[in-house]
Structure formats: C-alpha cells, structure tokens
Design an enzyme around this catalytic site. Structure first.
Site, PDB file in Angstrom:
ATOM      1  CG  ASP A 218      20.662 -66.281 -37.197  1.00  0.00           C
ATOM      2  OD1 ASP A 218      20.556 -66.449 -36.254  1.00  0.00           O
ATOM      3  OD2 ASP A 218      20.180 -65.042 -37.712  1.00  0.00           O
TER       4      ASP A 218
HETATM    5  C1  GLC Z   1      19.266 -62.703 -35.510  1.00  0.00           C
HETATM    6  C2  GLC Z   1      18.965 -63.779 -34.639  1.00  0.00           C
HETATM    7  C3  GLC Z   1      17.843 -64.809 -35.230  1.00  0.00           C
HETATM    8  C4  GLC Z   1      16.845 -63.905 -35.939  1.00  0.00           C
HETATM    9  C5  GLC Z   1      17.232 -63.089 -37.037  1.00  0.00           C
HETATM   10  C6  GLC Z   1      16.437 -62.272 -37.727  1.00  0.00           C
HETATM   11  O1  GLC Z   1      20.611 -62.597 -35.502  1.00  0.00           O
HETATM   12  O2  GLC Z   1      20.165 -64.994 -34.414  1.00  0.00           O
HETATM   13  O3  GLC Z   1      17.289 -65.456 -34.061  1.00  0.00           O
HETATM   14  O4  GLC Z   1      15.527 -64.530 -36.106  1.00  0.00           O
HETATM   15  O5  GLC Z   1      18.520 -62.319 -36.628  1.00  0.00           O
HETATM   16  O6  GLC Z   1      16.047 -60.927 -36.853  1.00  0.00           O
END
Ligand code: GLC
Length: 748
Positions: free
Chosen positions: A290
């Site tokens: 993430d």
């Molecule tokens: C965010 C979220 C995740 C998302 C990623 C990209 O922090 O936790 O669910 O897919 O970043 O946007």
C-alpha cells in the site's frame, strides 16, 4: 432446410476449431510467457529490473501522504514498472509512449487506479452494495467498472477491498462487505470475476488487486492504521477467508495492509506473504505494497532505515513498491552488500512481467488507448440504469411505522429538508476516483423528476450543515415543513467522513442534525428520514421518534433517482444490513456471530445480575446483521430438514415456506444460519451459511431450499485443524440474524 443445416455444421465446426486454437494459444502462452520472461530477464540490467518494482502516482489524484516529482523522467530511464492515479486515453498514451518508445527495452507500464465502486458511472459504496445481497448485480457492476476504466486507459484496479470489520468507528468499513466472513468471501470472489472476466487479454477487463492483506479491518479502537493483534485462530477463522476466496477466484495481485499483525507489519511479514500466501495458498500473482508502506516500516519500528526496510519487504515476498521509492533508491546497494539476492529480485520482476503478458501489453501496449471506446463506453444509459437499480437494491428500510412509506400518490406538497438533500459531491461517497460530482443525481433532483409523474410541489430547505452547529436555517426549514403534507429529511455524514483516515469515536448523527430532526418530527406530520452515511451509525433517538427511516448510504451517480424510486414504490426496499448497527459505541465490537460466554443473558432469567451484560445498555444491536424491512410483510413457516442426523458423506436438505402476506410484490433475502452447539473450542451463537434472494408476488408463497454438508460446518478446532466435528447443530432460517425458525440435527 438441408443447405441451412450444412451451414450450421460448418459454423459450429469453425467455432470449435477457434476455441481449440484459443485454448491451445492459451496453453502455449503460459509456457511461451515463461520462456519470454526468462529471455527478457537476461537482457535486463539490475536498474531495469528494479525499475519494474517501482509503482508511482501520477498525482492526478491524491490518495496518500507523498507525491512523485519526476516520474516521467524516471519512466524514460526505465525505472518505473507502473503508474497509478492516472487515466484518460490521451494521458495514458503519453506515458505509455515514454516507456515503450523511449526506453532501451520498451517494457510497457501497468496503469492502476482505485476503481472501488465504479469508474465514471459510480455505483453505491461497497458496503451499500453488499446490503443488496445480489451477487450477480455486484459482479455486473464490476464488469461495467472494468469496461469504463479500461476505456480510459486503466488496466489494473486496486480492488476488491475484502477487509472484514466489526467496528464501525473505522471509516473504511464503507469500502468492504461488512462483518460476515462467509458473505464477504462470496462478494470478494464475484468482484474479482467481474473485473477480470474470462479473458484478461481483452481490452475491457482489468487485473484485480485484493486488499488489504491482512486483517486491516481489525485495528484497535477502530483507529485507522492502528495495531492489529489477535490469535491465529481468529485471523484464520474470521479475517483471512475473503482474501483466499478472492485469490481462488483468480485475483492477479495482492496489496499489503498498513497495519502490523501480532507485532509484524504486513509489509515485512514473511509468514503472511511467503509461507501463507504463496506456500499454503499457492498464490502465483504479484504483490504490491500500500501507499509508501515499505517506508513506514521505519516508524513501525522494525527497520532502522530505508535500506533495511526494503530488504525486509523484498525478503518477506513483496514485489512492487507503491510510492515509497525505497526499492528504487536502495535495492541495488543491498544486492551489492549481499543483503538481498538477485534471485529474489528476478522472482519479483517475473511476476510483474507475467501480469503484463497476461494483459496482452507486450502484443499491444496501446490496447487500452482507444479514443472511440472512451467516447462511447462511459456513462451509457445502460450503465446509468444499472446504477439506478443498484441504488434501490442497496438501500435498507430500517423503520416504517404506520406505513409512512411509500409516499402516498395523493400527496400534493413535499418538503425536502436537510444538508444531504441536494449535495452532488456527497453522493459519490469516498473512493470515487474518476467519478464526478456533476454526474450525480441528488435526492432533490430525483424528487423533482418524480413530481412530473406524481404532480406534487417540492420545496427544499437545507436547514443546517452536516457538521457546523449553526441553527440559523432552522426557521425556514420548519416553515417549509409546516407548509407541506409530507417531509423527507436528508441527514447523515459527508462522503469523506468515512473511508481512509476517517475514524470516528462518536458514530451518532451530528448534534445539529438531530436537533433539526427533532424540530421537524415534533410537527407530527408524515416524515421519512433518508440517511446518507458510510458506516453504521448510532440512531437511538431517530429510532424512537422518526416514523420512517431509510438507510441510503452513498448511492453514486444515480443516488437521487434510486432513492426516489423507493420513496414512491416504483421499486420496493429489499436491502438487508451486512453490518450491525449498535445502540452505542460502547458496545463495539458488536456483531451477530459472537460467542455465548459462560454467563449469557438468557430469556428465562434476563435480569439476573451475574450475566455478561451492561448495566447501561442492552446487549442486542439496535438493528442486527441481516435486518431490513419491506413495504410488504413475509411469513416464514414449515422449516423442514430431510433428516435429523447426517453422516459426513450426507447432504442435509433444508426447506422453508415463505409467504408474502402484504400488499406489494417484493424480494426477500431468506437467510440460513447454523450453530455448532458443542465444539472442541467455543463456537459463535450463529454463522451465516447461505441465503436466497427470492421474488414473491403478494399473497403468494415460495419454498426455499438450502443444503448443508459437513464441509460447511468446518472451523479451526483445538489443534488448529480446519475440520468439522460430530455433534448437535442448530439451523436457523429467517429474515435476519435475530429472528426466524429453528430446527436441529446431529452430525454423526
Ligand atoms: C491508499 C489506500 C489503498 C489504495 C492506495 C492507492 O492509501 O490504502 O486502498 O489502493 O492508497 O490509492
């Protein structure tokens, strides 16, 4: 006729040959890919290999704490494997051209985005969708999402989010499928199938990314990113199955969660990502962190610096680094120091390159850059009709005293009051990515459309803001209510009060809105409260005073039309809650499938002191899991089992008769629960094991059938084996987790 028959035979033969070729092509492609991947790896420098592990945001959307500065230059240097938060054919073409035409090897980029509940046609938030209990509709909506997103250049979605959560303080419950493991697993699987379809090389499907692995939905105190600490038994029993179901459905990628689990952050958790995910589950796709979560191993306190963080993550089995640029900046030195091996890097690169082959990007890197598709396949009337239908099927009727709903066709003056009555942006909810507020139909607009058919006048007064305490708008709102025959109160949260980094310690209606509701309800006119929120709320006061309450969540582009359809019975409420609504935050975690304890409150002795209870609140939910009313009524009778005991080889046949005893043809979600009365470990008081959403015309009955086999009764026993145990079981069939008929059987 004879000639036509010949043509038919030829045609069928051609189809068969084509199918064989395709299968043959697929079989060759699998083995071909591996040899191609290996030969490509041989050509790649270590910088180009590490480049494939680098995923950067384009900055078109802000979904995390830090942005990329020079990603286009890095693409040209072959140091980027994928870009996220970018779309449109024009922009994607530009970026893809940099990778394909300006780098040494021309390896195409992945383009990812959070297509969480639609791309431009925004469907209800996922928690709302789960309340439809309509798996086919959920899958269909993901097919539309994939078609629209891929028409704007995207080939990878960071979905489905399958995190089970029993804590509505946590804002990201809005993105999931509620509290139940079995239902969450069903929904996770259909979302993957909806996104990926049956042919990933088609240009209207996406690779999916099941997230956030793992147990992100169980943060202490419901505070986002907080510590997750639980037994392996709870982890395996309640939190892991939906990830496994999504992976078994073919999910091509898995995303880490920000949290630690029992002392080890997911992003550096070798047991989770190598032993379990790849070893035990056989996952062959690629993993991605993430947002900057590799870097976060430093504040987590398991890495002293970025280099160590990168080494821990790669060794744990993490392939792609989202936005931390730790792999980009440190992996080469780690190889030179001998703290990571090229074998680990090659394995990660191979998995990412294979995904690009599966998408067909090496055959045609611009396959998702089709201007004609971008013009014609987005926000179509068909997708809007589907979205409108989804809204009406996702709403949950929580209360309807004195048949307040549906709004009588004789009503001549309707007053819409409240801060959510005409807010386009809030209808999107959170994680609406490419969705645009201007494409959303508000409740005011939906009622306006209805006024053309049902000839009533419509007034609108905001009355107050969502949060600001000012009551300056009350007087006009109350006056509008006095002038009306019927009042619709539109209350709740802003769309961004749930979702990421949006935990709340108080999940009640903001005080100013409760005051407005009290003032309007005190007029003793017909009132329906329509709620717009991304999590269960504590609604004791509204439940006590409002004649009718409709949970509308955030319905997306067709929110206003779908809700208005329900208010006028052009659609009939059929939604059922997939997450418990507590009386108070103090009850959390509260969920339907809790354990009985050694001192349960029993109906025959409800007031005895020494019981597992509160002295200031009931134990029960305000609205339980599986709960939802209709405009009609249903009667359950004749619950029958075809046997009183079964062996492990048998299948128990369960039937029940459900009658529509009211005045509207309607759907009912008939739910099947079991209870394992005695086990080698304690077992929950109920477990959802099946449901049927059935259409029953008024004054008619249907027989609903379920099957239970021994495998449906498995759990992690005392020795942590996943198995069933002989003994007595209860069967419950009913309209929700708190009501229904029951029978029992024995598994010999
Ligand atoms: C965010 C979220 C995740 C998302 C990623 C990209 O922090 O936790 O669910 O897919 O970043 O946007």
């Amino acid at each position: 006729m004879k000639i036509k028959f010949t043509y038919l035979i030829i045609f069928l033969g051609a189809l068969l040959l084509q199918a064989c070729n395709r299968t043959q092509t697929k079989l060759q492609t699998d083995s071909e890919w591996q040899s191609k991947i290996d030969s490509l790896l041989e050509l790649m420098t270590i910088d180009e290999k590490i480049g494939q592990l680098n995923l950067l945001t384009s900055g078109w959307d802000v979904t995390g704490p830090n942005m990329s500065e020079n990603y286009q230059q890095l693409i040209k240097e072959g140091k980027v494997g994928g870009i996220f938060n970018a779309f449109t054919v024009k922009y994607i073409s530009e970026l893809q051209r940099l990778a394909v035409e300006e780098t040494r090897l021309g390896i195409p980029l992945l383009f990812g985005y959070d297509v969480i509940h639609g791309h431009r046609t925004i469907f209800p938030i996922p928690l709302a969708q789960s309340c439809s209990w309509d798996l086919a509709l959920i899958e269909q909506s993901e097919q539309v999402a994939a078609r629209e997103a891929s028409a704007e250049g995207i080939n990878w979605t960071f979905a489905p989010m399958v995190d089970i959560s029993r804590d509505p303080r946590w804002g990201r419950v809005s993105e999931g499928a509620g509290e139940d493991t079995w239902l969450g697993s069903q929904i996770g699987a259909v979302r993957v199938r909806g996104f990926q379809g049956t042919d990933l090389s088609a240009n209207n499907t996406l690779i999916s990314c099941v997230k956030h692995f793992a147990a992100y939905g169980a943060p202490q105190a419901g505070r986002d990113y907080h510590t997750v600490d639980m037994s392996e038994r709870s982890l395996r029993e309640w939190y892991l199955p939906p990830y496994k179901a999504a992976i078994d459905a073919g999910a091509v990628s898995v995303m880490t969660s920000f949290n630690e689990i029992n002392g080890v952050p997911a992003t550096s958790n070798h047991w989770l990502y190598t032993d379990l995910l790849r070893g035990e589950w056989g996952f062959e796709g690629f993993t991605v962190t993430d947002y900057s979560s590799i870097y976060e191993l430093i504040p987590h306190g398991v890495a002293a610096d970025s280099a160590m963080a990168g080494e821990l993550a790669l060794k744990a089995g993490i392939d792609m680094d989202m936005q931390a640029t730790v792999y980009q900046n440190h992996l080469k030195q780690s190889v030179e120091k001998g703290t990571v091996t090229m074998q680990k890097i090659d394995a990660a690169v191979s998995r990412i390159i294979k995904a690009k082959y599966r998408l067909g990007l090496f055959d045609d890197p611009y396959k998702y850059c089709n201007l004609e598709r971008e013009k014609t396949e987005i926000l179509t009337p068909e997708s809007q009709a589907l979205a409108r239908d989804f809204v009406s099927k996702s709403c949950v009727l929580l209360k309807n005293d004195r048949q307040t709903l549906p709004i009588p066709k004789t009503v001549k003056k309707i007053a819409l009051i409240g801060p959510l009555g005409n807010s386009k942006v809030d209808m999107l909810g959170n994680w609406s990515a490419a969705g645009r507020a201007e494409d959303c139909v508000t409740l005011y607009e939906g009622l306006q459309e209805k006024s053309l058919s049902y000839h009533f006048s419509l007034s609108y007064e905001k009355g107050c803001d969502v949060l600001d305490a000012s009551t300056a708008g009350f007087a006009k709102a109350i006056q509008a209510a006095k002038n009306a025959d019927y009042i619709v109160l539109a209350l709740g949260e802003h769309g961004n009060m749930s979702g990421e980094a949006a935990s709340r310690t108080d999940i009640g209606l903001p005080e100013v809105q409760q005051k407005l509701a009290d003032a309007i309800i005190a007029l003793k006119k017909p009132v329906v409260v329509v709620l717009f929120n991304g999590r269960p709320l504590t609604l004791n006061e509204l439940d006590a005073t409002a004649p009718a309450i409709l949970e509308a969540w955030f319905g997306g582009t067709q929110a206003g039309n779908g809700i208005a359809d329900l208010l006028f019975a052009d659609a009939i409420p059929s939604g059922k809650l997939t997450m418990t609504f507590p009386h108070s935050v103090g009850q959390i975690p509260i969920h339907y499938n809790m354990k009985n304890t050694g001192r349960p409150v029993t109906p025959d002795n409800p007031d005895y002191k020494y019981k597992s209870r509160y002295i200031d609140s009931p134990n029960e939910a305000l609205y339980p899991f599986g709960y939802g009313l209709s405009y009609t009524t249903f009667e359950y009778k004749d619950l029958m089992l075809n046997a009183k005991n079964i062996s492990a080889a048998d299948t128990l046949q369960i039937t029940v008769e459900v009658s529509n005893t009211g005045n509207f043809d309607a759907h009912e979600v008939v739910q099947l629960y079991i209870r394992d009365v005695v086990g080698s470990v304690t077992r929950p008081v109920k477990e959802l094991k099946g449901f049927e959403k059935v259409y029953i015309p008024k004054n008619e009955s249907v027989k609903v059938n379920f099957k239970i086999s021994a495998n449906d009764l498995r759990f992690y026993n005392l020795k942590m084996d996943y198995t069933f145990e002989p003994g007595f079981f209860k069967v419950f069939v009913g309209p929700n987790s708190a009501e229904g008929l029951s029978e029992s059987f024995e598994l010999r």
